[in-house]
Scaffold this motif. Structure first.
Motif, mmCIF file in Angstrom:
data_model
loop_
_atom_site.group_PDB
_atom_site.id
_atom_site.type_symbol
_atom_site.label_atom_id
_atom_site.label_comp_id
_atom_site.label_asym_id
_atom_site.label_seq_id
_atom_site.Cartn_x
_atom_site.Cartn_y
_atom_site.Cartn_z
ATOM 1 N N GLY A 139 -10.757 -6.270 6.814
ATOM 2 C CA GLY A 139 -12.036 -5.904 7.440
ATOM 3 C C GLY A 139 -12.840 -6.425 7.112
ATOM 4 O O GLY A 139 -14.133 -6.909 7.718
ATOM 5 N N VAL A 140 -13.345 -6.418 5.696
ATOM 6 C CA VAL A 140 -14.600 -7.150 5.170
ATOM 7 C C VAL A 140 -14.745 -8.739 5.421
ATOM 8 O O VAL A 140 -15.745 -9.232 5.710
ATOM 9 C CB VAL A 140 -14.628 -7.066 3.475
ATOM 10 C CG1 VAL A 140 -15.527 -8.120 2.927
ATOM 11 C CG2 VAL A 140 -14.792 -5.648 3.245
ATOM 12 N N GLU A 199 -5.573 -4.079 4.531
ATOM 13 C CA GLU A 199 -6.553 -3.765 5.612
ATOM 14 C C GLU A 199 -8.034 -3.734 5.230
ATOM 15 O O GLU A 199 -8.718 -4.247 6.187
ATOM 16 C CB GLU A 199 -5.922 -2.400 6.141
ATOM 17 C CG GLU A 199 -6.217 -1.971 7.353
ATOM 18 C CD GLU A 199 -6.236 -0.723 8.026
ATOM 19 O OE1 GLU A 199 -5.329 0.195 7.270
ATOM 20 O OE2 GLU A 199 -6.519 -0.023 9.002
ATOM 21 N N GLU A 200 -8.266 -3.174 4.084
ATOM 22 C CA GLU A 200 -9.822 -3.101 3.711
ATOM 23 C C GLU A 200 -10.274 -4.520 3.574
ATOM 24 O O GLU A 200 -11.356 -4.854 3.998
ATOM 25 C CB GLU A 200 -9.980 -2.173 2.580
ATOM 26 C CG GLU A 200 -11.380 -1.629 2.335
ATOM 27 C CD GLU A 200 -11.503 -0.822 1.171
ATOM 28 O OE1 GLU A 200 -10.334 -0.533 0.608
ATOM 29 O OE2 GLU A 200 -12.513 -0.370 0.893
ATOM 30 N N ASP A 205 0.776 -1.135 -0.042
ATOM 31 C CA ASP A 205 0.009 -0.011 -0.117
ATOM 32 C C ASP A 205 0.755 1.164 -0.078
ATOM 33 O O ASP A 205 0.546 2.263 -0.617
ATOM 34 C CB ASP A 205 -1.018 0.024 1.199
ATOM 35 C CG ASP A 205 -2.193 -0.602 0.806
ATOM 36 O OD1 ASP A 205 -2.477 -0.776 -0.174
ATOM 37 O OD2 ASP A 205 -2.868 -1.094 1.840
ATOM 38 N N TRP A 227 -10.375 -12.954 13.789
ATOM 39 C CA TRP A 227 -10.775 -11.735 13.003
ATOM 40 C C TRP A 227 -9.643 -11.496 11.824
ATOM 41 O O TRP A 227 -9.880 -11.643 10.488
ATOM 42 C CB TRP A 227 -10.781 -10.644 13.807
ATOM 43 C CG TRP A 227 -11.268 -9.275 13.145
ATOM 44 C CD1 TRP A 227 -12.704 -9.056 12.958
ATOM 45 C CD2 TRP A 227 -10.724 -8.460 12.237
ATOM 46 N NE1 TRP A 227 -12.772 -8.002 12.228
ATOM 47 C CE2 TRP A 227 -11.492 -7.604 11.798
ATOM 48 C CE3 TRP A 227 -9.293 -8.070 11.973
ATOM 49 C CZ2 TRP A 227 -11.253 -6.168 10.965
ATOM 50 C CZ3 TRP A 227 -8.911 -6.925 11.324
ATOM 51 C CH2 TRP A 227 -10.119 -6.172 10.668
#
Lengths: 295, 425
Positions: free
Chosen positions: B390-391, B386-387, B101, B202
């Motif tokens: 999260g999903v 990261e995104e 990123d 998670w």
């Protein structure tokens, strides 16, 4: 209508001089960042390179962005429950505490306490109340033979979070309504009483119309707070990756800007939220002209 | 009219004063070069890094290093703000999954010219740790330490149950049955007082990536366009996790949150899967624990290796000094200091296999973390990590909390995750 004295001559200079710090703050801080946000919303910017023109594509993307739409609808749902909750409960509370009863000061202090307590501390306490295994609330449910509820799991989190936020805001609302109530001349109640109006009728026909300025003000404040609500929500619903199970619009703006490096998207979301708040204010001010009674 | 002119003059004056105050740049001295090193970490890490910096400054009197340590969350926010403001730190810490990123945004300096100028510089590194940073045109970052995930067990709880400690031959079936036996309701109030296992499901790093690999599944396609977590063996891995939660062997995320997250550290879980960074905390909490390699699955043993690294800002004005500092921190002397810290494992083979790392205080078998490298998969590094995480993580939490069905949730998560990959091409 004009109030007060007009500043004259040298006074005017001093007046401006005194206002300068605030004006600069407004110009650079508020209006400046507003303009910057508006500009950035038409660009793509990853915080490092130089921004590139994006036209309205960021606004176009808003409605296709699943996670933002979820966050946005969460904000709407939250506001729809929070605003009436705060206004109605704090008004009733103020009416109850607007009497000459023993210890009224203590009650007023108790209801006002959440306002002056740090959000982190209260969120911790509420975490203990809401806990599935060890929570006080579930302990109470179980002791009357009901099955425990997972208050902060995905399905119930919204309601739980609204309750905490309303609880945290009624103290401030109560103070505003108390001020409004004290301003109502006692004569009106005496007159109503002579005409045979019951307590409830007095509340409906005397109190309510005369506190409309406070209702208006409190609704406005509550709505603004609702759109910006973040601290309690995040602390009660945060997940291991820094995510939240009740993501709200403000949270989404922050994540897009500083975690996903999409300043443009974040700015478009912020502008959309701002427009919505502005529209709501417009409706409120129309309502004010129509219904609010100023003495 | 006169007044208005006066007013405007005053406004202009004050604005000019303010602007000049903002614009005054740092004095350019001809003295020593000053560089800033930013990292995330605990306060005790700052102490050790300060020691590394002191050693470095003693050897390089013309370079001064300012160390800035923040906690994980504020670290990234601070970093982004500094970059947006055009004043990035010269050297900063990087988490391998987020590396691309940053690299793709053009924030990082290509270190290849420096590496070429120092022949043999990378020879002593564990090759697995370098992989994450290697790109077609060179390295834009270098690992400073690494982490392999292992199985931690509470010796007291195993002793109390009269059970043998986990071994290198354990399978996930063994883990399941031992966890079942170690899940206890000591006071018979219908509530679990001791869980067999606690881990985080998670993010992929602590448990689910290892399990998927051990089941022969994959996480993401090599070209980073497809999420593979619901295909083939991977689905079996999720079913296994679902069982752990459904049978009450592992506390659900909601319950774990009530106990402050790490139930192994609070002495409420008999086992956990985590990395070396947790060791100082467990020692401080007086947990009597040991470590074993991750259990084997139907397709053999697997664990995850991840690393933290150094990167240099492209816009730094002191590239040479910045690299000199990195080079020192990655030398034997620097790595030995880091080994003392006890949080992570040195990337230099010679240091990791020396007493500096292996003979840390306590009787923990440090060798387990090194041996795990033999069957370790690199924690995937891709844009939008990261995104994406999260999903996936958020999408499955309702399943673990008992509010949604596993297969339905998986089928919903994959397309959303793929969309993020497409947006981050």
């Amino acid at each position: 209508m004009e109030y007060g004295l007009k500043p004259l001559g040298r006074e005017k200079l001093w007046l401006w001089l005194m206002l300068v710090p605030t004006i600069i703050g407004l110009l650079f801080g508020t209006i400046g960042s507003l303009l910057a946000t508006l500009t950035l919303s038409f660009f793509d910017w990853d915080l490092i390179g130089s921004p590139t023109w994006a036209g309205i594509s960021n606004y176009d993307a808003l409605f296709k962005n699943e996670s933002y739409m979820e966050a946005f609808s969460n904000t709407l749902k939250f506001s729809a429950m929070y605003v009436p909750g705060v206004v109605i409960i704090s008004l009733l509370l103020a009416v109850l505490l607007n009497r000459k009863i023993r210890g009224v000061g203590i009650f007023r202090t108790i209801y006002f306490l959440p306002t002056v307590t740090s959000a982190v501390a209260t969120a911790l306490v509420w975490n203990m109340i809401y806990g599935r295994d060890t929570g006080i609330l579930n302990f109470m449910l179980e002791s009357v033979g009901m099955s425990p509820i997972c208050w902060l799991c995905t399905n119930n989190a919204m309601l739980s979070v609204v309750i905490v936020n309303v609880w945290g805001a009624i103290g401030e609302g109560m103070i505003i309504f108390l001020a409004g109530l004290t301003a109502i001349p006692r004569d009106y109640y005496k007159a109503a009483e002579l005409d045979g109006a019951s307590g409830f009728q007095q509340f409906l026909r005397v109190t309510i119309p005369l506190v409309t300025p406070s209702i208006f003000f409190q609704t406005l404040i509550a709505a603004i707070n609702a759109f910006q609500a973040y601290d309690y929500i995040y602390m009660l619903t945060r997940r291991s990756g820094g995510d939240s199970s009740v993501p709200v619009a403000v949270f989404s703006i922050y994540r897009n800007a500083f975690h996903f490096f999409r300043m443009g998207d974040a700015s478009a979301q912020a502008i959309q939220l701002a427009v919505l708040v502005a529209l709501f204010m417009g409706v409120m001010f129309w309502w004010e002209r129509r219904y609010v009674v100023y003495e | 009219m006169k007044n208005r002119i006066a007013t405007i003059l005053i406004l202009v004056l004050i604005a000019a004063l303010l602007l000049s105050a903002c614009g005054s740049s740092k004095p350019t001295s001809s003295g020593p070069v000053e560089i800033t090193f930013m990292m995330w970490g605990a306060p005790e890490e700052q102490t050790v890094w300060q020691a590394v910096v002191d050693d470095f400054q003693a050897a390089n009197p013309n370079i001064k290093v300012n160390v800035e340590v923040s906690d994980w969350d504020s670290y990234w926010t601070k970093l982004n703000t500094l970059f947006a403001g055009g004043t990035p730190p010269d050297v900063f810490a990087m988490d391998a999954p987020l590396y691309l990123d940053w690299q793709s945004r053009g924030a990082l300096l290509n270190l290849q010219p420096y590496i070429d100028a120092n022949p043999g510089f990378l020879d002593g590194f564990y090759p697995q740790t370098l992989m994450a940073y290697k790109l077609d045109d060179g390295y834009y970052g270098l690992p400073r330490d690494f982490q392999t995930i292992t199985l931690f067990y509470n010796k007291d709880m195993f002793d109390a149950a009269g059970m043998a400690y986990p071994t290198a031959d354990w399978t996930y079936d063994d883990l399941l049955s031992a966890s079942k036996q170690l899940t206890l309701d000591k006071d018979n109030d219908g509530k679990t007082d001791q869980y067999g296992l606690w881990t985080d499901t998670w993010d992929m790093e602590l448990f689910w990536s290892e399990l998927i690999w051990a089941n022969g599944g994959e996480i993401i396609s090599p070209d980073h366009t497809k999420t593979l977590i619901a295909e083939g063996g991977a689905r079996d891995a999720w079913t296994y996790i679902d069982t752990l939660y459904k049978e009450g062997i592992m506390p659900t995320p909601a319950t774990a949150g009530e106990y402050g997250g790490d139930l192994f550290q609070s002495g409420q879980a008999a086992m956990t899967t985590i990395g070396h960074w947790a060791v100082p905390g467990y020692v401080a909490s007086n947990i009597n624990f040991g470590v074993a390699p991750m259990p084997k699955g139907p397709k053999g043993a697997a664990t995850s290796v991840n690393s933290a690294g150094f990167v240099i800002s492209k816009d730094s004005k002191n590239h040479d000094a910045a690299f000199a500092f990195i080079k020192f921190a990655l030398s034997e002397a620097g790595q030995k200091r880091l080994a003392e810290l006890g949080f992570a494992i040195p990337v230099l083979k010679s240091v990791a296999e020396s007493d500096a790392y292996l003979k840390q205080p306590g009787d923990l078998d440090q060798q387990v973390f090194l041996d795990s490298l033999a069957f370790a998969h690199m924690k995937p590094v891709f844009k939008g990590y990261e995104e994406w995480a999260g999903v996936v993580g958020d999408g499955l939490i309702p399943v673990w909390d008992g509010e949604a069905d596993l297969n339905t949730a998986l089928d919903a998560v994959v397309p959303s995750a793929d969309e993020i990959l497409a947006n981050n091409k």
